[in-house]
Design a protein around this motif. Structure first.
Motif, PDB file in Angstrom:
ATOM      1  N   ARG A  23     -26.016 -75.804 -82.229  1.00  0.00           N
ATOM      2  CA  ARG A  23     -26.908 -76.181 -83.332  1.00  0.00           C
ATOM      3  C   ARG A  23     -26.112 -76.307 -84.634  1.00  0.00           C
ATOM      4  N   ARG A  24     -25.197 -75.417 -84.870  1.00  0.00           N
ATOM      5  CA  ARG A  24     -24.352 -75.496 -86.059  1.00  0.00           C
ATOM      6  C   ARG A  24     -23.505 -76.770 -86.005  1.00  0.00           C
ATOM      7  N   TRP A  25     -23.034 -77.131 -84.817  1.00  0.00           N
ATOM      8  CA  TRP A  25     -22.267 -78.358 -84.648  1.00  0.00           C
ATOM      9  C   TRP A  25     -23.149 -79.573 -84.961  1.00  0.00           C
ATOM     10  N   ALA A  26     -24.410 -79.554 -84.522  1.00  0.00           N
ATOM     11  CA  ALA A  26     -25.328 -80.660 -84.837  1.00  0.00           C
ATOM     12  C   ALA A  26     -25.528 -80.776 -86.354  1.00  0.00           C
ATOM     13  N   HIS A  27     -25.694 -79.645 -87.021  1.00  0.00           N
ATOM     14  CA  HIS A  27     -25.818 -79.656 -88.480  1.00  0.00           C
ATOM     15  C   HIS A  27     -24.554 -80.247 -89.104  1.00  0.00           C
ATOM     16  N   THR A  28     -23.411 -79.822 -88.648  1.00  0.00           N
ATOM     17  CA  THR A  28     -22.131 -80.298 -89.173  1.00  0.00           C
ATOM     18  C   THR A  28     -22.009 -81.809 -89.022  1.00  0.00           C
ATOM     19  N   GLN A  29     -22.403 -82.337 -87.882  1.00  0.00           N
ATOM     20  CA  GLN A  29     -22.339 -83.777 -87.667  1.00  0.00           C
ATOM     21  C   GLN A  29     -23.270 -84.514 -88.634  1.00  0.00           C
ATOM     22  N   GLY A  30     -24.451 -83.958 -88.872  1.00  0.00           N
ATOM     23  CA  GLY A  30     -25.372 -84.565 -89.825  1.00  0.00           C
ATOM     24  C   GLY A  30     -24.826 -84.537 -91.238  1.00  0.00           C
ATOM     25  N   VAL A  31     -24.200 -83.430 -91.624  1.00  0.00           N
ATOM     26  CA  VAL A  31     -23.608 -83.314 -92.954  1.00  0.00           C
ATOM     27  C   VAL A  31     -22.480 -84.350 -93.111  1.00  0.00           C
ATOM     28  N   ALA A  32     -21.690 -84.524 -92.062  1.00  0.00           N
ATOM     29  CA  ALA A  32     -20.617 -85.525 -92.096  1.00  0.00           C
ATOM     30  C   ALA A  32     -21.196 -86.940 -92.232  1.00  0.00           C
ATOM     31  N   GLU A  33     -22.302 -87.218 -91.568  1.00  0.00           N
ATOM     32  CA  GLU A  33     -22.951 -88.530 -91.709  1.00  0.00           C
ATOM     33  C   GLU A  33     -23.383 -88.770 -93.156  1.00  0.00           C
ATOM     34  N   ARG A  34     -23.957 -87.747 -93.791  1.00  0.00           N
ATOM     35  CA  ARG A  34     -24.328 -87.882 -95.203  1.00  0.00           C
ATOM     36  C   ARG A  34     -23.087 -88.158 -96.055  1.00  0.00           C
ATOM     37  N   ALA A  35     -21.975 -87.516 -95.714  1.00  0.00           N
ATOM     38  CA  ALA A  35     -20.742 -87.696 -96.486  1.00  0.00           C
ATOM     39  C   ALA A  35     -20.245 -89.133 -96.415  1.00  0.00           C
ATOM     40  N   VAL A  36     -20.383 -89.759 -95.272  1.00  0.00           N
ATOM     41  CA  VAL A  36     -19.987 -91.156 -95.154  1.00  0.00           C
ATOM     42  C   VAL A  36     -20.843 -92.008 -96.094  1.00  0.00           C
ATOM     43  N   GLU A  37     -22.131 -91.720 -96.144  1.00  0.00           N
ATOM     44  CA  GLU A  37     -23.045 -92.469 -97.013  1.00  0.00           C
ATOM     45  C   GLU A  37     -22.745 -92.235 -98.496  1.00  0.00           C
ATOM     46  N   VAL A  38     -22.476 -90.989 -98.860  1.00  0.00           N
ATOM     47  CA  VAL A  38     -22.259 -90.615-100.257  1.00  0.00           C
ATOM     48  C   VAL A  38     -20.857 -90.976-100.727  1.00  0.00           C
ATOM     49  N   GLY A  39     -19.945 -91.145 -99.809  1.00  0.00           N
ATOM     50  CA  GLY A  39     -18.557 -91.429-100.160  1.00  0.00           C
ATOM     51  C   GLY A  39     -18.380 -92.605-101.095  1.00  0.00           C
ATOM     52  N   GLN A  40     -19.321 -93.538-101.064  1.00  0.00           N
ATOM     53  CA  GLN A  40     -19.209 -94.729-101.923  1.00  0.00           C
ATOM     54  C   GLN A  40     -19.165 -94.381-103.407  1.00  0.00           C
ATOM     55  N   VAL A  41     -19.766 -93.260-103.806  1.00  0.00           N
ATOM     56  CA  VAL A  41     -19.757 -92.898-105.229  1.00  0.00           C
ATOM     57  C   VAL A  41     -18.470 -92.158-105.617  1.00  0.00           C
ATOM     58  N   LEU A  42     -17.651 -91.813-104.634  1.00  0.00           N
ATOM     59  CA  LEU A  42     -16.444 -91.034-104.902  1.00  0.00           C
ATOM     60  C   LEU A  42     -15.158 -91.840-104.857  1.00  0.00           C
ATOM     61  N   GLY A  43     -15.210 -93.034-104.338  1.00  0.00           N
ATOM     62  CA  GLY A  43     -13.993 -93.833-104.258  1.00  0.00           C
ATOM     63  C   GLY A  43     -12.923 -93.155-103.426  1.00  0.00           C
ATOM     64  N   VAL A  44     -11.758 -92.919-104.043  1.00  0.00           N
ATOM     65  CA  VAL A  44     -10.618 -92.375-103.303  1.00  0.00           C
ATOM     66  C   VAL A  44     -10.860 -90.953-102.784  1.00  0.00           C
ATOM     67  N   GLU A  45     -11.849 -90.258-103.324  1.00  0.00           N
ATOM     68  CA  GLU A  45     -12.138 -88.890-102.881  1.00  0.00           C
ATOM     69  C   GLU A  45     -13.090 -88.846-101.683  1.00  0.00           C
ATOM     70  N   ALA A  46     -13.507 -90.000-101.179  1.00  0.00           N
ATOM     71  CA  ALA A  46     -14.451 -90.044-100.063  1.00  0.00           C
ATOM     72  C   ALA A  46     -13.898 -89.341 -98.826  1.00  0.00           C
ATOM     73  N   ASP A  47     -12.604 -89.490 -98.567  1.00  0.00           N
ATOM     74  CA  ASP A  47     -12.009 -88.845 -97.392  1.00  0.00           C
ATOM     75  C   ASP A  47     -12.014 -87.328 -97.525  1.00  0.00           C
ATOM     76  N   LEU A  48     -11.751 -86.840 -98.728  1.00  0.00           N
ATOM     77  CA  LEU A  48     -11.793 -85.393 -98.961  1.00  0.00           C
ATOM     78  C   LEU A  48     -13.209 -84.867 -98.763  1.00  0.00           C
ATOM     79  N   LEU A  49     -14.202 -85.592 -99.272  1.00  0.00           N
ATOM     80  CA  LEU A  49     -15.598 -85.194 -99.057  1.00  0.00           C
ATOM     81  C   LEU A  49     -15.918 -85.146 -97.570  1.00  0.00           C
ATOM     82  N   LEU A  50     -15.519 -86.161 -96.819  1.00  0.00           N
ATOM     83  CA  LEU A  50     -15.808 -86.188 -95.385  1.00  0.00           C
ATOM     84  C   LEU A  50     -15.163 -85.005 -94.671  1.00  0.00           C
ATOM     85  N   ALA A  51     -13.931 -84.695 -94.998  1.00  0.00           N
ATOM     86  CA  ALA A  51     -13.256 -83.548 -94.367  1.00  0.00           C
ATOM     87  C   ALA A  51     -13.973 -82.246 -94.719  1.00  0.00           C
ATOM     88  N   ALA A  52     -14.339 -82.072 -95.993  1.00  0.00           N
ATOM     89  CA  ALA A  52     -15.035 -80.849 -96.408  1.00  0.00           C
ATOM     90  C   ALA A  52     -16.410 -80.750 -95.750  1.00  0.00           C
TER      91      ALA A  52
END
Length: 187
Positions: A23-52
């Motif tokens: 279940r924690r892994w499912a949450h983590t995958q969902g959080v990562a999906e949000r990070a891909v979507e939100v990454g557009q506002v971060l530019g070069v920091e999008a990869d760091l957001l996705l990793a975090a």
């Protein structure tokens, strides 16, 4: 950081969470999906957001639990076993206003000394947004529903309950700032 850091983060999180804590892994995958979507506002920091986002809950892995406080345990694991980027470890340690929970647990000074909060508000807000708009099962939710779910799961008088009540105004402010940044993006 590039795609390699994202792949590394995914492999690491999956190895630590998928079997013992699906279940924690499912949450983590969902959080990562949000990070891909939100990454557009971060530019070069999008990869760091996705990793975090992918590694934010790695400290829940049973073999990594030392203090019982997953942000600190996860950040130490990333730093000590993987020599992870310092900014990445600091984001994991401080995700979703973890310092407030650390204070409730008597670990505030320890967390702040080892992993000071990054002075990068948009990046910090983006990680809060990703975590706090994702259900425990990886689905989408509102921050208000997520805070209510956490309170219901842990109880208002628990350490986590006290923390989430203290953090809620900050969480909601972070969500508003990211929603505004997303709305301002060209379509």
């Amino acid at each position: 950081m590039g795609d390699l850091i994202g792949e590394w983060a995914t492999r690491l999180a999956e190895a630590e969470l998928s079997s013992p804590l699906p279940r924690r892994w499912a949450h983590t995958q969902g959080v990562a999906e949000r990070a891909v979507e939100v990454g557009q506002v971060l530019g070069v920091e999008a990869d760091l957001l996705l990793a975090a986002a992918t590694l934010h809950d790695v400290g829940y892995a049973p073999r990594l639990v030392l203090t019982g406080f997953h942000p600190l345990d996860g950040a130490r694991f990333l730093r000590d076993e993987h020599g992870a980027d310092k900014r990445l470890a600091r984001l994991v340690a401080n995700h979703s206003f973890a310092l407030l929970e650390a204070e409730e647990r008597g670990l505030g000074e320890e967390l702040a000394a080892e992993f000071p909060l990054l002075d990068e508000p948009l990046l910090v807000d983006a990680l809060v947004y990703c975590d706090m708009t994702t259900t425990p099962d990886g689905g989408r939710t509102t921050a208000q529903e997520r805070v209510a779910e956490i309170l219901g799961r842990y109880g208002a008088d628990s350490v986590v309950g006290r923390f989430i009540r203290r953090a809620a105004p900050e969480i909601f402010s972070s969500i508003e700032r990211i929603e505004a940044a997303l709305a301002a993006q060209p379509r």
